[in-house]
Design a protein around this motif. Structure first.
Motif, PDB file in Angstrom:
ATOM      1  N   THR A 115     104.023  56.279 101.094  1.00 29.54           N
ATOM      2  CA  THR A 115     104.559  55.026 100.569  1.00 29.54           C
ATOM      3  C   THR A 115     103.892  53.821 101.214  1.00 29.54           C
ATOM      4  OG1 THR A 115     106.299  55.222 102.169  1.00 29.54           O
ATOM      5  CG2 THR A 115     106.842  55.875  99.925  1.00 29.54           C
ATOM      6  N   SER A 116     103.270  54.021 102.416  1.00 26.81           N
ATOM      7  CA  SER A 116     102.702  52.862 103.090  1.00 26.81           C
ATOM      8  C   SER A 116     101.533  52.278 102.302  1.00 26.81           C
ATOM      9  CB  SER A 116     102.268  53.228 104.510  1.00 26.81           C
ATOM     10  OG  SER A 116     101.183  54.111 104.414  1.00 26.81           O
ATOM     11  N   ALA A 117     100.976  53.087 101.340  1.00 27.07           N
ATOM     12  CA  ALA A 117      99.868  52.594 100.519  1.00 27.07           C
ATOM     13  C   ALA A 117     100.285  51.378  99.698  1.00 27.07           C
ATOM     14  CB  ALA A 117      99.383  53.712  99.605  1.00 27.07           C
ATOM     15  N   LYS A 118     101.589  51.261  99.440  1.00 25.85           N
ATOM     16  CA  LYS A 118     102.055  50.142  98.620  1.00 25.85           C
ATOM     17  C   LYS A 118     102.086  48.836  99.391  1.00 25.85           C
ATOM     18  CE  LYS A 118     105.369  53.003  96.333  1.00 25.85           C
ATOM     19  NZ  LYS A 118     106.822  53.122  96.333  1.00 25.85           N
ATOM     20  N   ALA A 119     101.571  48.884 100.623  1.00 26.77           N
ATOM     21  CA  ALA A 119     101.499  47.702 101.483  1.00 26.77           C
ATOM     22  C   ALA A 119     102.847  47.052 101.726  1.00 26.77           C
ATOM     23  CB  ALA A 119     100.500  46.687 100.921  1.00 26.77           C
ATOM     24  N   GLN A 120     103.881  47.902 101.762  1.00 27.68           N
ATOM     25  CA  GLN A 120     105.188  47.367 102.132  1.00 27.68           C
ATOM     26  C   GLN A 120     105.186  47.062 103.615  1.00 27.68           C
ATOM     27  OE1 GLN A 120     107.531  50.736 100.947  1.00 27.68           O
ATOM     28  NE2 GLN A 120     108.836  49.422  99.686  1.00 27.68           N
ATOM     29  N   THR A 121     106.013  46.123 104.010  1.00 27.41           N
ATOM     30  CA  THR A 121     106.180  45.936 105.457  1.00 27.41           C
ATOM     31  C   THR A 121     107.115  47.045 105.952  1.00 27.41           C
ATOM     32  OG1 THR A 121     108.149  44.585 105.265  1.00 27.41           O
ATOM     33  CG2 THR A 121     106.009  43.434 105.225  1.00 27.41           C
ATOM     34  N   LEU A 122     107.114  47.228 107.246  1.00 27.68           N
ATOM     35  CA  LEU A 122     107.986  48.228 107.851  1.00 27.68           C
ATOM     36  C   LEU A 122     109.457  47.937 107.501  1.00 27.68           C
ATOM     37  CD1 LEU A 122     108.417  50.602 109.782  1.00 27.68           C
ATOM     38  CD2 LEU A 122     108.339  48.971 111.681  1.00 27.68           C
ATOM     39  N   LYS A 123     109.827  46.662 107.587  1.00 26.90           N
ATOM     40  CA  LYS A 123     111.220  46.304 107.336  1.00 26.90           C
ATOM     41  C   LYS A 123     111.617  46.547 105.876  1.00 26.90           C
ATOM     42  CE  LYS A 123     114.543  42.703 108.321  1.00 26.90           C
ATOM     43  NZ  LYS A 123     114.740  41.313 108.679  1.00 26.90           N
ATOM     44  N   GLU A 124     110.676  46.237 104.962  1.00 22.85           N
ATOM     45  CA  GLU A 124     110.970  46.475 103.542  1.00 22.85           C
ATOM     46  C   GLU A 124     111.189  47.962 103.279  1.00 22.85           C
ATOM     47  OE1 GLU A 124     108.306  42.783 101.694  1.00 22.85           O
ATOM     48  OE2 GLU A 124     107.439  44.806 101.866  1.00 22.85           O
ATOM     49  N   ARG A 125     110.317  48.780 103.894  1.00 23.88           N
ATOM     50  CA  ARG A 125     110.432  50.228 103.675  1.00 23.88           C
ATOM     51  C   ARG A 125     111.763  50.753 104.235  1.00 23.88           C
ATOM     52  NH1 ARG A 125     110.770  54.099 100.831  1.00 23.88           N
ATOM     53  NH2 ARG A 125     110.227  56.168 101.617  1.00 23.88           N
ATOM     54  N   LEU A 126     112.097  50.228 105.416  1.00 22.46           N
ATOM     55  CA  LEU A 126     113.343  50.639 106.048  1.00 22.46           C
ATOM     56  C   LEU A 126     114.538  50.262 105.168  1.00 22.46           C
ATOM     57  CD1 LEU A 126     113.878  52.045 108.694  1.00 22.46           C
ATOM     58  CD2 LEU A 126     114.051  49.814 109.798  1.00 22.46           C
ATOM     59  N   ALA A 127     114.486  49.054 104.623  1.00 18.98           N
ATOM     60  CA  ALA A 127     115.588  48.588 103.776  1.00 18.98           C
ATOM     61  C   ALA A 127     115.767  49.506 102.569  1.00 18.98           C
ATOM     62  CB  ALA A 127     115.327  47.158 103.324  1.00 18.98           C
ATOM     63  N   GLU A 128     114.656  50.093 102.098  1.00 21.52           N
ATOM     64  CA  GLU A 128     114.747  51.035 100.969  1.00 21.52           C
ATOM     65  C   GLU A 128     115.400  52.343 101.387  1.00 21.52           C
ATOM     66  OE1 GLU A 128     110.933  50.207  98.049  1.00 21.52           O
ATOM     67  OE2 GLU A 128     110.919  51.987  99.335  1.00 21.52           O
ATOM     68  N   LEU A 129     115.083  52.774 102.614  1.00 15.33           N
ATOM     69  CA  LEU A 129     115.553  54.088 103.061  1.00 15.33           C
ATOM     70  C   LEU A 129     117.023  54.091 103.483  1.00 15.33           C
ATOM     71  CD1 LEU A 129     112.472  55.138 105.234  1.00 15.33           C
ATOM     72  CD2 LEU A 129     113.161  56.143 103.045  1.00 15.33           C
ATOM     73  N   ILE A 130     117.501  52.943 103.979  1.00 14.47           N
ATOM     74  CA  ILE A 130     118.842  52.921 104.585  1.00 14.47           C
ATOM     75  C   ILE A 130     119.963  53.341 103.625  1.00 14.47           C
ATOM     76  CG2 ILE A 130     120.600  51.333 105.551  1.00 14.47           C
ATOM     77  CD1 ILE A 130     118.278  50.119 107.226  1.00 14.47           C
ATOM     78  N   PRO A 131     120.022  52.791 102.385  1.00 14.17           N
ATOM     79  CA  PRO A 131     121.150  53.179 101.515  1.00 14.17           C
ATOM     80  C   PRO A 131     121.229  54.693 101.293  1.00 14.17           C
ATOM     81  CG  PRO A 131     119.972  51.307 100.589  1.00 14.17           C
ATOM     82  CD  PRO A 131     119.158  51.788 101.749  1.00 14.17           C
ATOM     83  N   ALA A 132     120.070  55.337 101.112  1.00 17.86           N
ATOM     84  CA  ALA A 132     120.082  56.786 100.871  1.00 17.86           C
ATOM     85  C   ALA A 132     120.580  57.524 102.118  1.00 17.86           C
ATOM     86  CB  ALA A 132     118.681  57.260 100.498  1.00 17.86           C
TER      87      ALA A 132
END
Ligand code: CMX
Length: 467
Positions: A27-44
């Motif tokens: 997923t890091s290929a999408k150039a998300q920031t670390l915080k953005e990626r984390l925000a996606e993972l937290i609800p799940a």
């Protein structure tokens, strides 16, 4: 569960972690920031934890329930401390004695009626009630040890007044480790059997120096001029009150004696007591261990709640006015809950009835300040909040804790700088943490090292069990 099952679960958990990190990489290929990626993972992951607890929470996992792994270890029998024990209904007992009993039994200052904290420290350490001579000797010993190294004074003097008093307090206590007898003895190769002795010396120095630290912070932050010297003919609480600038009010000095005594210890599992024990278990000296305790005490769910109560009461007054009706107060309490906030000073992780420390302070208020308007508001809130919390249906204990009352008493005597209140809680808590550290070193308490598990491991263990 067998150790083989545990091992296999842990291995599986490692494999899952690797698989997860591979997913992260893609997923890091999408150039998300670390915080953005984390925000996606937290609800799940929140849903994952909820589902795991719903399915396995009540199942035994070794000696505990799965829910206790997720639930802040509530109710988990895991520690030994003889100094004080907390009963959910009855509240705290210090070496078997309730608050009214220690108020009766411990030595008092000449002309005073509240217990001297010197006596409480003796009781915590020995289980015995000291004589008047013994507490006087302790007051003198602490006075003799009370001065601060000049570099610690300088640290405090250089703190910006905007730095919270608890952070300043923790900095100063941690810096006292410079002269730790335990750290020095350890470097010189002291035998384990002797650990308690330099720990005792450090604990005595720690308690002795706290009035000078608290007084210096208070005067640096809020003004009040030069610190007076410690008077070796007076007790600890008088000296603390004097360094803060309140010794001309005998009732305030009595309040300090009561305050320090009832805030000293609350069995071993609360955040400040347990943190001190945990850090001490690494053989960090008492200054490092208690500095860590203070950082825990500074949290709003723990000792900082005494500051939060006053802030909340003042906000309520500015919103609904003084002498507001019960209905207006009730509505304000509901608005706090609806905003997703806690009502400070109410609830407790162990207690299920009104905290006897609240009651002791209420008795003090009834005797010394029955007409104080803020005390009347605290009473009004006491009559309303439990009903609202019960109706809201979440809090296991709707009753007030120690912090619901202390600020009102301090304010009455003019100590109305709310963000200083937790420093006084910290001075008091040193008595409990220090006595526990001495006994832990005397009994050879081991390094604390509980085991943590991943949610994946929990799921795998129970999947294997049912397969
Ligand atoms: N106001 C609103 N909600 C409260 C509440 C209160 N006073 N007390 C508990 N709750 C809520 C909890 O936040 C929790 O909600 P979630 O399920 O959404 O997380 C739920 O009720 C269940 O909590 P609990 O099991 O009753 O209480 P905990 O053991 O988790 O927490 C404590 C205990 C003290 C942190 C909590 O009662 C609280 O936040 N009180 C207000 C802060 C306070 O006064 N702290 C000082 C405690 C004494 C001290 O250490 O100095």
């Amino acid at each position: 569960m067998s150790s083989a099952a545990l091992r296999s679960a842990v291995q599986q958990s490692r494999r899952s972690a690797l698989a997860r990190s591979a997913r992260f990489a893609s997923t890091s290929a999408k150039a998300q920031t670390l915080k953005e990626r984390l925000a996606e993972l937290i609800p799940a992951e929140i849903e994952n934890v909820k589902a795991t607890r719903a399915e396995h929470g009540k199942k035994s996992f070794g000696p505990v329930l799965v829910d206790q792994l997720y639930g802040g270890m509530r109710g988990l029998p895991a520690l030994i401390w003889d100094g004080s024990v907390l009963d959910a209904d009855e509240g705290i007992r210090f070496r078997g004695k309730s608050i009214p009993e220690i108020q009766q039994a411990l030595p008092k200052a000449p002309g005073g009626s509240e217990p001297l904290p010197e006596g409480l420290f003796w009781l915590l350490l020995t289980g015995e009630i000291p004589t008047q001579e013994q507490v006087t000797a302790l007051s003198k010993d602490w006075a003799a040890r009370s001065s601060l190294p000049s570099f610690v004074e300088e640290i405090l003097d250089r703190c910006p007044p905007t730095l919270h008093p608890m952070s300043q307090f923790s900095l100063a206590v941690t810096a006292l480790n410079h002269d730790s007898a335990f750290a020095k003895a350890y470097q010189q190769g002291i035998s384990k059997k002797e650990y308690w002795q330099p720990t005792f010396e450090d604990a005595m120095d720690l308690i002795a120096k706290l009035p000078n630290i608290a007084g210096r912070i208070y005067r640096n932050v809020y003004g009040g001029g030069k610190l007076p010297a410690i008077d070796a003919d007076k007790d600890y609480s008088y000296n603390l009150a004097n360094l803060l600038g309140f010794a001309d009010k005998p009732d305030f000095v009595e309040l300090m004696r009561l305050y320090i005594t009832i805030h000293s210890d609350h069995e071993g599992g609360n955040v400040s007591a347990h943190t001190g024990k945990l850090v001490g278990s690494a053989l960090s000296d008492p200054f490092l261990a208690f500095g860590a305790s203070l950082n825990g005490l500074a949290g709003p769910l723990h000792g900082l709640a005494n500051q939060e109560v006053l802030i909340w009461l003042r906000k309520m007054q500015s919103k609904i006015g003084e002498n507001a009706s019960d209905d207006a107060v009730r509505e304000y309490v509901w608005s706090t809950l609806k905003a997703g906030q806690v009502v400070p000073g109410y609830g407790h992780a162990v207690l299920r009835k009104t905290d006897p420390r609240y009651m002791a302070q209420r008795e003090f208020a009834l005797k010394h300040l029955p007409e104080n308007p803020l005390f009347k508001l605290v009473n009004q809130v006491y009559n309303i909040v439990p009903g609202v919390l019960l109706e809201a249906g979440k809090a296991k204990n709707p009753w007030p804790n120690v912090d619901a009352h202390s600020g009102v008493l301090l304010t009455h005597y003019g100590l109305n700088q709310m963000n200083f209140y937790t420093v006084l809680f910290g001075v008091s808590r040193a008595f409990g943490v220090a006595s526990q550290l001495i006994w832990d070193r005397a009994l050879g308490a081991p390094l604390e090292r509980p085991k943590s598990y991943s949610t994946e491991a929990i799921k795998k263990i129970f999947k294997d069990k049912t397969a």
